[in-house]
Design a protein around this motif. Structure first.
Motif, PDB file in Angstrom:
ATOM      1  N   TYR A  73     -13.304  13.328   7.896  1.00  0.00           N
ATOM      2  CA  TYR A  73     -14.214  13.298   8.873  1.00  0.00           C
ATOM      3  C   TYR A  73     -14.432  15.072   9.139  1.00  0.00           C
ATOM      4  O   TYR A  73     -15.410  15.199   9.379  1.00  0.00           O
ATOM      5  CB  TYR A  73     -13.760  12.815  10.084  1.00  0.00           C
ATOM      6  CG  TYR A  73     -13.494  11.241   9.843  1.00  0.00           C
ATOM      7  CD1 TYR A  73     -14.488  10.694   9.011  1.00  0.00           C
ATOM      8  CD2 TYR A  73     -12.719  10.561  10.319  1.00  0.00           C
ATOM      9  CE1 TYR A  73     -14.438   8.947   8.728  1.00  0.00           C
ATOM     10  CE2 TYR A  73     -12.386   9.328  10.028  1.00  0.00           C
ATOM     11  CZ  TYR A  73     -13.271   8.351   9.072  1.00  0.00           C
ATOM     12  OH  TYR A  73     -13.249   7.055   8.946  1.00  0.00           O
ATOM     13  N   PHE A  99     -25.130  13.519   2.347  1.00  0.00           N
ATOM     14  CA  PHE A  99     -24.633  12.742   3.501  1.00  0.00           C
ATOM     15  C   PHE A  99     -24.940  11.599   3.370  1.00  0.00           C
ATOM     16  O   PHE A  99     -24.485  10.464   3.968  1.00  0.00           O
ATOM     17  CB  PHE A  99     -25.473  13.512   4.793  1.00  0.00           C
ATOM     18  CG  PHE A  99     -25.291  14.844   5.081  1.00  0.00           C
ATOM     19  CD1 PHE A  99     -23.932  15.326   4.889  1.00  0.00           C
ATOM     20  CD2 PHE A  99     -26.118  15.795   5.455  1.00  0.00           C
ATOM     21  CE1 PHE A  99     -23.543  16.728   5.341  1.00  0.00           C
ATOM     22  CE2 PHE A  99     -25.911  16.957   5.849  1.00  0.00           C
ATOM     23  CZ  PHE A  99     -24.584  17.574   5.704  1.00  0.00           C
ATOM     24  N   SER A 100     -26.157  11.239   2.936  1.00  0.00           N
ATOM     25  CA  SER A 100     -26.544   9.661   2.542  1.00  0.00           C
ATOM     26  C   SER A 100     -25.707   8.911   1.634  1.00  0.00           C
ATOM     27  O   SER A 100     -25.115   7.850   2.100  1.00  0.00           O
ATOM     28  CB  SER A 100     -28.137   9.754   1.868  1.00  0.00           C
ATOM     29  OG  SER A 100     -28.293   8.302   1.411  1.00  0.00           O
ATOM     30  N   LEU A 106     -22.598   8.227   4.273  1.00  0.00           N
ATOM     31  CA  LEU A 106     -22.876   7.351   5.048  1.00  0.00           C
ATOM     32  C   LEU A 106     -22.765   5.920   4.428  1.00  0.00           C
ATOM     33  O   LEU A 106     -22.227   5.033   4.928  1.00  0.00           O
ATOM     34  CB  LEU A 106     -24.258   7.544   5.905  1.00  0.00           C
ATOM     35  CG  LEU A 106     -24.459   6.543   6.747  1.00  0.00           C
ATOM     36  CD1 LEU A 106     -23.451   6.589   7.999  1.00  0.00           C
ATOM     37  CD2 LEU A 106     -26.067   6.963   7.370  1.00  0.00           C
ATOM     38  N   ASN A 123     -22.721   2.206   6.036  1.00  0.00           N
ATOM     39  CA  ASN A 123     -22.207   2.043   7.512  1.00  0.00           C
ATOM     40  C   ASN A 123     -23.094   2.280   8.857  1.00  0.00           C
ATOM     41  O   ASN A 123     -24.308   2.953   8.284  1.00  0.00           O
ATOM     42  CB  ASN A 123     -20.970   3.148   7.506  1.00  0.00           C
ATOM     43  CG  ASN A 123     -19.908   2.844   6.389  1.00  0.00           C
ATOM     44  OD1 ASN A 123     -19.563   1.591   6.608  1.00  0.00           O
ATOM     45  ND2 ASN A 123     -19.214   3.853   6.051  1.00  0.00           N
ATOM     46  N   LYS A 124     -22.702   2.072   9.856  1.00  0.00           N
ATOM     47  CA  LYS A 124     -23.548   2.106  10.941  1.00  0.00           C
ATOM     48  C   LYS A 124     -23.586   3.878  11.171  1.00  0.00           C
ATOM     49  O   LYS A 124     -24.551   4.411  11.436  1.00  0.00           O
ATOM     50  CB  LYS A 124     -23.047   1.284  12.128  1.00  0.00           C
ATOM     51  CG  LYS A 124     -23.277  -0.002  11.891  1.00  0.00           C
ATOM     52  CD  LYS A 124     -22.753  -0.773  13.099  1.00  0.00           C
ATOM     53  CE  LYS A 124     -23.429  -0.298  14.511  1.00  0.00           C
ATOM     54  NZ  LYS A 124     -22.779  -1.171  15.584  1.00  0.00           N
ATOM     55  N   TYR A 125     -22.019   4.163  11.206  1.00  0.00           N
ATOM     56  CA  TYR A 125     -21.826   5.596  11.606  1.00  0.00           C
ATOM     57  C   TYR A 125     -21.075   6.253  10.543  1.00  0.00           C
ATOM     58  O   TYR A 125     -20.461   5.402   9.541  1.00  0.00           O
ATOM     59  CB  TYR A 125     -21.108   5.715  12.928  1.00  0.00           C
ATOM     60  CG  TYR A 125     -22.176   5.164  14.058  1.00  0.00           C
ATOM     61  CD1 TYR A 125     -23.074   5.607  14.496  1.00  0.00           C
ATOM     62  CD2 TYR A 125     -21.352   4.064  14.808  1.00  0.00           C
ATOM     63  CE1 TYR A 125     -23.722   5.118  15.684  1.00  0.00           C
ATOM     64  CE2 TYR A 125     -22.345   3.454  15.737  1.00  0.00           C
ATOM     65  CZ  TYR A 125     -23.408   3.991  16.108  1.00  0.00           C
ATOM     66  OH  TYR A 125     -24.147   3.366  17.049  1.00  0.00           O
ATOM     67  N   PHE A 126     -20.560   7.520  10.553  1.00  0.00           N
ATOM     68  CA  PHE A 126     -19.909   7.973   9.471  1.00  0.00           C
ATOM     69  C   PHE A 126     -18.426   7.880   9.363  1.00  0.00           C
ATOM     70  O   PHE A 126     -17.754   7.868   8.248  1.00  0.00           O
ATOM     71  CB  PHE A 126     -20.112   9.591   9.584  1.00  0.00           C
ATOM     72  CG  PHE A 126     -21.321  10.056   9.076  1.00  0.00           C
ATOM     73  CD1 PHE A 126     -21.521  10.454   7.567  1.00  0.00           C
ATOM     74  CD2 PHE A 126     -22.487  10.239   9.842  1.00  0.00           C
ATOM     75  CE1 PHE A 126     -22.927  10.642   7.085  1.00  0.00           C
ATOM     76  CE2 PHE A 126     -23.586  10.330   9.268  1.00  0.00           C
ATOM     77  CZ  PHE A 126     -23.885  10.808   7.828  1.00  0.00           C
ATOM     78  N   ASP A 169     -20.923  12.274  14.428  1.00  0.00           N
ATOM     79  CA  ASP A 169     -22.428  11.611  14.460  1.00  0.00           C
ATOM     80  C   ASP A 169     -22.928  12.413  15.327  1.00  0.00           C
ATOM     81  O   ASP A 169     -24.359  12.491  14.998  1.00  0.00           O
ATOM     82  CB  ASP A 169     -22.379  10.242  14.939  1.00  0.00           C
ATOM     83  CG  ASP A 169     -21.351   9.063  13.990  1.00  0.00           C
ATOM     84  OD1 ASP A 169     -21.648   8.989  12.954  1.00  0.00           O
ATOM     85  OD2 ASP A 169     -20.442   8.608  14.771  1.00  0.00           O
ATOM     86  N   ASN A 178     -31.219   5.165   4.956  1.00  0.00           N
ATOM     87  CA  ASN A 178     -29.922   4.956   5.549  1.00  0.00           C
ATOM     88  C   ASN A 178     -29.804   6.139   6.894  1.00  0.00           C
ATOM     89  O   ASN A 178     -29.248   5.727   7.775  1.00  0.00           O
ATOM     90  CB  ASN A 178     -28.569   4.853   4.908  1.00  0.00           C
ATOM     91  CG  ASN A 178     -28.315   6.212   3.998  1.00  0.00           C
ATOM     92  OD1 ASN A 178     -29.104   6.911   3.777  1.00  0.00           O
ATOM     93  ND2 ASN A 178     -26.795   6.076   3.499  1.00  0.00           N
ATOM     94  N   LEU A 179     -30.283   7.357   6.084  1.00  0.00           N
ATOM     95  CA  LEU A 179     -30.307   8.336   7.313  1.00  0.00           C
ATOM     96  C   LEU A 179     -31.132   8.037   8.245  1.00  0.00           C
ATOM     97  O   LEU A 179     -31.096   8.730   9.432  1.00  0.00           O
ATOM     98  CB  LEU A 179     -30.354   9.639   6.702  1.00  0.00           C
ATOM     99  CG  LEU A 179     -29.059  10.190   5.651  1.00  0.00           C
ATOM    100  CD1 LEU A 179     -29.649  11.456   4.893  1.00  0.00           C
ATOM    101  CD2 LEU A 179     -27.873  10.250   6.612  1.00  0.00           C
ATOM    102  N   PHE A 189     -29.721   5.805  10.549  1.00  0.00           N
ATOM    103  CA  PHE A 189     -28.862   6.310  11.612  1.00  0.00           C
ATOM    104  C   PHE A 189     -29.318   7.080  12.546  1.00  0.00           C
ATOM    105  O   PHE A 189     -28.935   7.050  13.774  1.00  0.00           O
ATOM    106  CB  PHE A 189     -28.080   7.499  10.605  1.00  0.00           C
ATOM    107  CG  PHE A 189     -26.997   8.310  11.305  1.00  0.00           C
ATOM    108  CD1 PHE A 189     -25.833   7.819  11.891  1.00  0.00           C
ATOM    109  CD2 PHE A 189     -27.433   9.644  11.521  1.00  0.00           C
ATOM    110  CE1 PHE A 189     -25.135   8.894  12.456  1.00  0.00           C
ATOM    111  CE2 PHE A 189     -26.817  10.553  11.991  1.00  0.00           C
ATOM    112  CZ  PHE A 189     -25.531  10.232  12.645  1.00  0.00           C
TER     113      PHE A 189
END
Length: 222
Positions: A99, A143-144, A147, A150-153, A162, A184-185, A188
């Motif tokens: 993270y 980034f895609s 992710l 998932n809902k968040y990173f 996030d 997905n982004l 997000f």
């Protein structure tokens, strides 16, 4: 418990922390250092107090929370995430490092935007916009992938990362509305916008979300 967070009257690097605190329902006091107008853009309101606040590395933004005094945006973000419980649940050192890696990648991503806005002339800004957007989209592909589904990173857990990501992507969208190409982004960003805790933040005309992105002396403040 209040958090004392200071930054100039722009969204700037501070906005993800404002979002995090609003989401967590934490009241905080903010002191705005408003620079002067063109042509000198006087910053004495900050420079006059810069070395009087007891900061180890005086800079903007900074955070004072009791005896804790921090500068550097990612350090502040991590501190607030931990203090508010917006930190990945059950993380091991490898997870935490991942993270942290994403946060620094976001910082590099944001530097592309800032470079276009500050370190150039109006003509160069226009000429270099396509290249900067193209480079930004290379980050977006990564980034895609990070992710995934998932809902968040951090999976189902929303964290400071996030909010850091939302602000960085939103800057590019202000410059290029069709910037986001990965579904997905897109979801997000919509998910963050749809958080009940941030409804007033996004919708109130008085919200800092509607402040300029950049300082007065930027080529583009958006």
């Amino acid at each position: 418990q209040s958090r004392h967070y200071r930054r100039g009257k722009i969204r700037g690097l501070v906005e993800p922390m404002r979002m995090l605190l609003r989401y967590a329902g934490i009241d905080y006091e903010e002191v705005v250092y408003e620079q002067g107008d063109a042509p000198n853009f006087d910053k004495s309101v900050w420079f006059d107090v810069k070395f009087t606040l007891g900061l180890d590395f005086p800079n903007l933004p900074y955070l004072i929370d009791g005896d804790v005094k921090l500068t550097q945006s990612i350090s502040i973000l991590h501190y607030l995430s931990a203090k508010t419980g917006l930190f990945p649940k059950g993380s091991n050192p490898a997870d935490i490092s991942r993270y942290d890696m994403i946060d620094h990648a976001i910082e590099d991503f944001g530097s592309c935007f800032y470079g276009l806005c500050y370190d150039t002339t109006p003509d160069n800004c226009k000429a270099n916009k396509v290249a900067v957007v193209t480079h930004g989209k290379e980050f977006m592909k990564q980034f895609s992938s990070a992710l995934g589904d998932n809902k968040y990173f951090a999976g189902d857990d929303i964290t400071g990362t996030d909010f850091w990501m939302f602000e960085a992507i939103d800057r590019f969208v202000k410059m290029e509305p069709t910037f986001i190409e990965h579904d997905n982004l897109k979801m997000f960003m919509e998910r963050i916008r749809g958080l009940p805790e941030l409804k007033e933040y996004f919708n109130s005309p008085e919200s800092t979300y509607h402040w300029p992105l950049n300082s007065k002396y930027a080529i583009n403040t958006f």
